[in-house]
Write an enzyme that holds these catalytic residues in place. Sequence first.
Site, PDB file in Angstrom:
ATOM      1  N   CYS A 326      -3.934   4.459  15.680  1.00  0.00           N
ATOM      2  CA  CYS A 326      -5.183   4.549  16.427  1.00  0.00           C
ATOM      3  C   CYS A 326      -5.324   3.366  17.391  1.00  0.00           C
ATOM      4  O   CYS A 326      -4.677   3.333  18.433  1.00  0.00           O
ATOM      5  CB  CYS A 326      -6.362   4.668  15.465  1.00  0.00           C
ATOM      6  SG  CYS A 326      -7.873   5.276  16.252  1.00  0.00           S
ATOM      7  N   HIS A 478      -4.664   9.426  12.393  1.00  0.00           N
ATOM      8  CA  HIS A 478      -4.548   8.593  11.196  1.00  0.00           C
ATOM      9  C   HIS A 478      -3.718   9.330  10.139  1.00  0.00           C
ATOM     10  O   HIS A 478      -4.269   9.967   9.241  1.00  0.00           O
ATOM     11  CB  HIS A 478      -5.933   8.286  10.634  1.00  0.00           C
ATOM     12  CG  HIS A 478      -6.732   7.340  11.456  1.00  0.00           C
ATOM     13  ND1 HIS A 478      -6.753   5.980  11.233  1.00  0.00           N
ATOM     14  CD2 HIS A 478      -7.534   7.554  12.528  1.00  0.00           C
ATOM     15  CE1 HIS A 478      -7.532   5.398  12.117  1.00  0.00           C
ATOM     16  NE2 HIS A 478      -8.024   6.327  12.915  1.00  0.00           N
ATOM     17  N   GLU A 480      -2.214   8.232   7.625  1.00  0.00           N
ATOM     18  CA  GLU A 480      -2.390   7.687   6.274  1.00  0.00           C
ATOM     19  C   GLU A 480      -3.371   8.496   5.449  1.00  0.00           C
ATOM     20  O   GLU A 480      -3.324   8.488   4.209  1.00  0.00           O
ATOM     21  CB  GLU A 480      -2.837   6.228   6.337  1.00  0.00           C
ATOM     22  CG  GLU A 480      -4.258   5.996   6.820  1.00  0.00           C
ATOM     23  CD  GLU A 480      -4.410   5.881   8.326  1.00  0.00           C
ATOM     24  OE1 GLU A 480      -5.436   5.348   8.783  1.00  0.00           O
ATOM     25  OE2 GLU A 480      -3.486   6.314   9.039  1.00  0.00           O
TER      26      GLU A 480
END
Length: 554
Positions: A326, A478, A480
Amino acid sequence: MTKYILISGGVVSGIGKGIIASSTGLLLKTAGLKVTAIKIDPYMNIDAGTMRPTEHGEVFVLNDGGEVDLDLGNYERYLDVTLSRDNNVTTGKIYREVIEKERRGEYLGKTIVPHVTNAIQDWIERVSKIPVDDSGEEPDVCIIELGGTVGDIESAPFIEAMRQFQFRVGYENFALIHVSLVPDMHGEQKTKPTQTTVHALRGLGLLPDLVRPALRHAHDRYFDEVKIVIVGKYTEFKDSYMSVIKALEHSAFRVHRRLVIQWVESSNLEAPTLGSDPAKYHDAWRAVVGASGILVPGGFGQRGTEGMILAIKWSREQKVPFLGICLGFQMAVLEWARNVLDVQDAQSTEFVPDTPSPFIIFMPEISRTHMGGTMRLGLRPTIFQGTTTASALVNGTSNSCTGVKPSTTDTPVESPAKWSKARQLYGNVDRMWERHRHRYEVNPEQVARLEASGLTFVGKDEKGERMQILELKGLQPHPELCSRPLNPSPPFLGFIAAACGSSVLAEQLEEQSQNYRPPHPESSMVSEETLRLRTMEHPVRGGSMSGWGTPIAD
């Protein structure tokens, strides 16, 4: 009949209720039961979207764009389920729902008192029935985690609602696990705080079926180390990066390494710190230059971004594996523009609105006046460039919205599909899906210039206007947020593998290209337009992708 397990906490907050809730759910799931989870947060906020990471921890983003408590990330990771924004209940949501009903006259003039606890019970019962996996079946068990600590004034309505709820669903369908601190005093474990909190809980009408003491244990692991430096803005509170940590742990576990994370506050890498606090400055740079890999995660605001750019420059020049997420992705673009293209004043309009060299710009369709739920939020597709799907989308002939690999008759029309390691990590598919949470993006007017100089955007949106993946350098979304213990996030796995050496990376690339499966339900891997209708994005009337001009606010 759905079974309900309530997880409460006593003595202190942050005691590990989320881990106990996730672990309990996982044990039940291994027994063949379908499990869902609900997190109750007693704060007045509608959601976690506008809360400071250093105060509340990470804002976790769901497929539907819901900005929720980080514990929902634990639930998704360990239970391998896909939750919705309704799985996070807040006082703000409950009060808003009750007040809106009162304004519509649905309570027929009655005084609103019991309606609050009724609304909580109705919400939990409704959400507990929603399928959370591809089976489409109602869950057998619903885990309910009550945030905060028993005795907090803000949690009183929820405690009372749960007291009533045990009678609504029947005692045989309701269980309570109470997590409490058992401190160690001079080598002796003290249970008096737990006795006190259980006494308080019983006084409120709830009797624990199981008391789970929170104890500290040390574990030694005998693996080679992989040292990763995280250069971020919120490093003083590690929960700000909970999903990043988990994705790194999942990836390190896959490659049989013991993860060692060193935290570097990005502003400590900047020249002013050398003058004000030389020790911090040199300690920060000592960590960066000794890292096996450098990760720059997301964030908002200008503070510390010059330090991020310096760390990225070091990783590029020294060929140290790097991953930008990001904001980190955007800073990688600025670093390249300044030091490779020699555009010394390259900037983001987030930091310098009237910059003459805008390489990162505000998204045109997002509101500038409202902060909550007004970003590019939730699951979105990314098209790998050079594939037949990318070519078909450009020509307007694609009907494919699945995550399956292209057929053997499909021939890549451009080179990135042939050599992209990022695509290989995602199983050589034409497109992938990840969750987004941002307001700023790479300026499309600068893309040709960046790519001509060697910065390759191998993943873009369906229209080819949004830059979403830099080859082995970073991502705008994102990734993750969708990592799983046994199915690590592909970019994080590639990053950790690269930090371990070229042979480990080659091994994982081969494994991923053959066996990677996305963690998302099939029903969620659909087009951008379909997903936009499901999420919490708030477009600005009159905003347009064409021209990328200033948005017109309502």
